[in-house]
Design a protein around this motif. Structure first.
Motif, PDB file in Angstrom:
ATOM      1  N   GLN A 193       0.835  -1.201   0.000  1.00  0.00           N
ATOM      2  CA  GLN A 193       0.000   0.000   0.000  1.00  0.00           C
ATOM      3  C   GLN A 193       0.871   1.252   0.000  1.00  0.00           C
ATOM      4  OE1 GLN A 193      -3.443  -0.138   2.587  1.00  0.00           O
ATOM      5  NE2 GLN A 193      -3.311   2.054   3.017  1.00  0.00           N
ATOM      6  N   PHE A 194       1.958   1.224   0.776  1.00  0.00           N
ATOM      7  CA  PHE A 194       2.873   2.362   0.804  1.00  0.00           C
ATOM      8  C   PHE A 194       3.492   2.587  -0.576  1.00  0.00           C
ATOM      9  CE2 PHE A 194       7.180   4.057   1.184  1.00  0.00           C
ATOM     10  CZ  PHE A 194       6.939   5.241   1.871  1.00  0.00           C
ATOM     11  N   ILE A 195       3.912   1.520  -1.218  1.00  0.00           N
ATOM     12  CA  ILE A 195       4.509   1.632  -2.552  1.00  0.00           C
ATOM     13  C   ILE A 195       3.491   2.163  -3.558  1.00  0.00           C
ATOM     14  CG2 ILE A 195       5.407   0.270  -4.488  1.00  0.00           C
ATOM     15  CD1 ILE A 195       6.835  -1.469  -2.375  1.00  0.00           C
ATOM     16  N   ASN A 196       2.278   1.621  -3.514  1.00  0.00           N
ATOM     17  CA  ASN A 196       1.241   2.055  -4.455  1.00  0.00           C
ATOM     18  C   ASN A 196       0.900   3.537  -4.292  1.00  0.00           C
ATOM     19  OD1 ASN A 196       1.101  -0.565  -5.371  1.00  0.00           O
ATOM     20  ND2 ASN A 196      -0.771  -1.071  -4.245  1.00  0.00           N
ATOM     21  N   ASN A 197       0.739   3.964  -3.051  1.00  0.00           N
ATOM     22  CA  ASN A 197       0.252   5.315  -2.794  1.00  0.00           C
ATOM     23  C   ASN A 197       1.337   6.387  -2.757  1.00  0.00           C
ATOM     24  OD1 ASN A 197      -2.375   4.398  -2.652  1.00  0.00           O
ATOM     25  ND2 ASN A 197      -2.373   4.187  -0.431  1.00  0.00           N
ATOM     26  N   TYR A 198       2.561   5.989  -2.447  1.00  0.00           N
ATOM     27  CA  TYR A 198       3.636   6.968  -2.295  1.00  0.00           C
ATOM     28  C   TYR A 198       4.711   6.837  -3.380  1.00  0.00           C
ATOM     29  CZ  TYR A 198       1.906   8.215   2.377  1.00  0.00           C
ATOM     30  OH  TYR A 198       1.137   8.670   3.418  1.00  0.00           O
ATOM     31  N   VAL A 199       5.377   5.680  -3.416  1.00  0.00           N
ATOM     32  CA  VAL A 199       6.536   5.516  -4.294  1.00  0.00           C
ATOM     33  C   VAL A 199       6.152   5.625  -5.762  1.00  0.00           C
ATOM     34  CG1 VAL A 199       8.409   3.973  -4.986  1.00  0.00           C
ATOM     35  CG2 VAL A 199       7.725   4.113  -2.575  1.00  0.00           C
ATOM     36  N   MET A 200       5.061   4.977  -6.148  1.00  0.00           N
ATOM     37  CA  MET A 200       4.679   4.928  -7.558  1.00  0.00           C
ATOM     38  C   MET A 200       4.115   6.247  -8.084  1.00  0.00           C
ATOM     39  SD  MET A 200       5.706   2.182  -8.770  1.00  0.00           S
ATOM     40  CE  MET A 200       6.061   0.441  -8.512  1.00  0.00           C
TER      41      MET A 200
ATOM     42  N   PHE B 159       5.955   8.677  -8.459  1.00  0.00           N
ATOM     43  CA  PHE B 159       7.074   9.226  -9.219  1.00  0.00           C
ATOM     44  C   PHE B 159       7.343   8.393 -10.469  1.00  0.00           C
ATOM     45  CE2 PHE B 159       7.802  10.425  -4.769  1.00  0.00           C
ATOM     46  CZ  PHE B 159       7.874  11.813  -4.900  1.00  0.00           C
ATOM     47  N   GLU B 160       7.449   9.061 -11.611  1.00  0.00           N
ATOM     48  CA  GLU B 160       7.657   8.369 -12.883  1.00  0.00           C
ATOM     49  C   GLU B 160       8.986   7.615 -12.926  1.00  0.00           C
ATOM     50  OE1 GLU B 160       7.263  11.235 -15.959  1.00  0.00           O
ATOM     51  OE2 GLU B 160       5.148  11.660 -15.553  1.00  0.00           O
ATOM     52  N   LEU B 161       9.981   8.102 -12.177  1.00  0.00           N
ATOM     53  CA  LEU B 161      11.305   7.476 -12.171  1.00  0.00           C
ATOM     54  C   LEU B 161      11.449   6.396 -11.104  1.00  0.00           C
ATOM     55  CD1 LEU B 161      13.559  10.656 -12.615  1.00  0.00           C
ATOM     56  CD2 LEU B 161      13.078   8.894 -14.322  1.00  0.00           C
ATOM     57  N   ALA B 162      10.335   5.963 -10.541  1.00  0.00           N
ATOM     58  CA  ALA B 162      10.381   5.032  -9.414  1.00  0.00           C
ATOM     59  C   ALA B 162      11.176   3.761  -9.706  1.00  0.00           C
ATOM     60  CB  ALA B 162       8.967   4.664  -8.973  1.00  0.00           C
ATOM     61  N   THR B 163      11.063   3.233 -10.906  1.00  0.00           N
ATOM     62  CA  THR B 163      11.745   1.973 -11.223  1.00  0.00           C
ATOM     63  C   THR B 163      13.165   2.185 -11.746  1.00  0.00           C
ATOM     64  OG1 THR B 163      10.797   1.963 -13.457  1.00  0.00           O
ATOM     65  CG2 THR B 163       9.572   0.798 -11.727  1.00  0.00           C
ATOM     66  N   LYS B 164      13.620   3.443 -11.790  1.00  0.00           N
ATOM     67  CA  LYS B 164      14.914   3.727 -12.400  1.00  0.00           C
ATOM     68  C   LYS B 164      15.950   4.269 -11.414  1.00  0.00           C
ATOM     69  CE  LYS B 164      12.682   4.730 -16.829  1.00  0.00           C
ATOM     70  NZ  LYS B 164      12.439   5.754 -17.885  1.00  0.00           N
ATOM     71  N   VAL B 165      15.537   4.582 -10.197  1.00  0.00           N
ATOM     72  CA  VAL B 165      16.467   5.128  -9.204  1.00  0.00           C
ATOM     73  C   VAL B 165      16.367   4.315  -7.913  1.00  0.00           C
ATOM     74  CG1 VAL B 165      16.332   7.465 -10.163  1.00  0.00           C
ATOM     75  CG2 VAL B 165      14.741   6.776  -8.345  1.00  0.00           C
ATOM     76  N   PRO B 166      17.397   4.359  -7.061  1.00  0.00           N
ATOM     77  CA  PRO B 166      17.336   3.616  -5.793  1.00  0.00           C
ATOM     78  C   PRO B 166      16.226   4.138  -4.883  1.00  0.00           C
ATOM     79  CG  PRO B 166      19.579   4.331  -6.289  1.00  0.00           C
ATOM     80  CD  PRO B 166      18.690   5.043  -7.242  1.00  0.00           C
ATOM     81  N   ILE B 167      15.634   3.232  -4.133  1.00  0.00           N
ATOM     82  CA  ILE B 167      14.625   3.599  -3.135  1.00  0.00           C
ATOM     83  C   ILE B 167      15.287   3.452  -1.765  1.00  0.00           C
ATOM     84  CG2 ILE B 167      12.248   3.299  -2.383  1.00  0.00           C
ATOM     85  CD1 ILE B 167      12.474   3.723  -5.385  1.00  0.00           C
ATOM     86  N   ASN B 168      15.532   4.557  -1.098  1.00  0.00           N
ATOM     87  CA  ASN B 168      16.214   4.558   0.196  1.00  0.00           C
ATOM     88  C   ASN B 168      15.218   4.732   1.338  1.00  0.00           C
ATOM     89  OD1 ASN B 168      18.814   4.507  -1.110  1.00  0.00           O
ATOM     90  ND2 ASN B 168      18.539   6.686  -1.537  1.00  0.00           N
ATOM     91  N   PHE B 169      15.575   4.193   2.508  1.00  0.00           N
ATOM     92  CA  PHE B 169      14.669   4.246   3.661  1.00  0.00           C
ATOM     93  C   PHE B 169      15.422   4.578   4.940  1.00  0.00           C
ATOM     94  CE2 PHE B 169      12.462   1.561   0.674  1.00  0.00           C
ATOM     95  CZ  PHE B 169      11.116   1.835   0.870  1.00  0.00           C
TER      96      PHE B 169
END
Length: 283
Positions: A222-229, A231-241
């Motif tokens: 749900q977090f990925i669907n509502n927040y991360v996605m 951004f259009e570049l979501a699958t092209k840059v590192p996801i840091n936490f």
């Protein structure tokens, strides 16, 4: 003396540096989120800390990164408090997302930076500037995948009889789940979001139980669907936490990220160490 502060809803980490970047002391206070605390409560939390009280007249610069500091009104509110408490200090107040950025990315490096602790947040950093697609409305309608999100889920499922009986018994034995106690903490005590997040420990400790696995997986998705996605570049840059939820459930989080074809970046429990290095490099 320079004070660097990483303040979440639950606790705040404070590190003092000398003129040459040497560490003078480390201390903690309870969280100082301006969205949920009054001026009096924040002042009490500062005054009740021995190191801060002893050194308040020696502070020349204060860099505060905090939950609930995303609006100009909240930044101004905190600056006024700091001006009175640290009379010689120039205070800079930024939202906690900047602490996450400085702790996980290098200058010039792109990435999506997320917070998964008591609350949650997500931003895109192009190497120089911060961009957000979602304006947070706080812990009640938002904060997907966070500690208070999972705590709320556990309490709801317990009262709706959706937790398997073996786990429900264990849950009841570890927490005071009396309805009056829960309502007292949610509606009459300060920091209800922090109270909800205390229940997330149960989810972490029992993460291998099929029920908990499902709750964790769905919460992160749900977090990925509502927040991360967003951004259009979501699958092209590192996801840091950064944050305790991301850190203690990093294996589960990594699995969900990889399932969504996302690049797993840095996962830190606390950003304070990265903040210190950032400020040392810019001194």
């Amino acid at each position: 003396m320079i004070l660097i502060v990483d303040s979440g809803a639950t606790k705040s980490d404070w590190i003092a540096l000398g003129e040459k970047g040497e560490k003078l002391f480390f201390t903690q206070t309870l969280g100082l989120s301006p969205e949920v605390l009054t001026r009096e409560v924040i002042e009490d939390r500062l005054a009740n800390n021995f190191e801060l009280s002893k050194n308040k007249d020696n502070v020349t610069h204060l860099f505060f990164y905090g939950a609930g500091c995303g609006t100009d009104r909240m930044k101004k509110f905190l600056k006024e408090i700091f001006k009175d408490y640290f009379p010689k200090a120039k205070a800079v107040v930024k939202e906690d997302t900047y602490a996450a950025i400085y702790a996980t990315t290098e200058l010039g490096q792109q990435g999506i930076v997320c917070i998964l602790g008591t609350g949650s947040n997500c931003s895109y950093y192009d190497g120089h500037q911060l961009f957000q697609k979602v304006t947070s409305l706080g812990y009640i309608p938002m904060d997907d995948g966070s500690g208070n999100f999972f705590g709320r889920k556990l309490i709801r499922d317990y009262y709706f009889h959706k937790i398997p009986s073996d786990l429900a018994i264990k849950f009841n034995n570890e927490y005071d789940l009396d309805a009056d106690v829960i309502k007292e903490n949610l509606y009459k005590q300060p920091n209800p979001n922090t109270y909800l997040a205390t229940f997330a420990r149960f989810l972490i400790e029992n993460k291998d139980h099929p029920y908990c696995k499902g709750v964790i997986d769905k919460g992160f998705q749900q977090f990925i669907n509502n927040y991360v996605m967003q951004f259009e570049l979501a699958t092209k840059v590192p996801i840091n936490f950064v944050g305790s939820i991301a850190y203690y459930l990093r294996e589960e989080l990594t699995a969900v990220l990889e399932r969504n074809d996302l690049v797993v970046g840095v996962i830190r429990q606390r950003p304070i160490d990265g903040l210190v290095e950032h400020h040392k490099n810019t001194m």
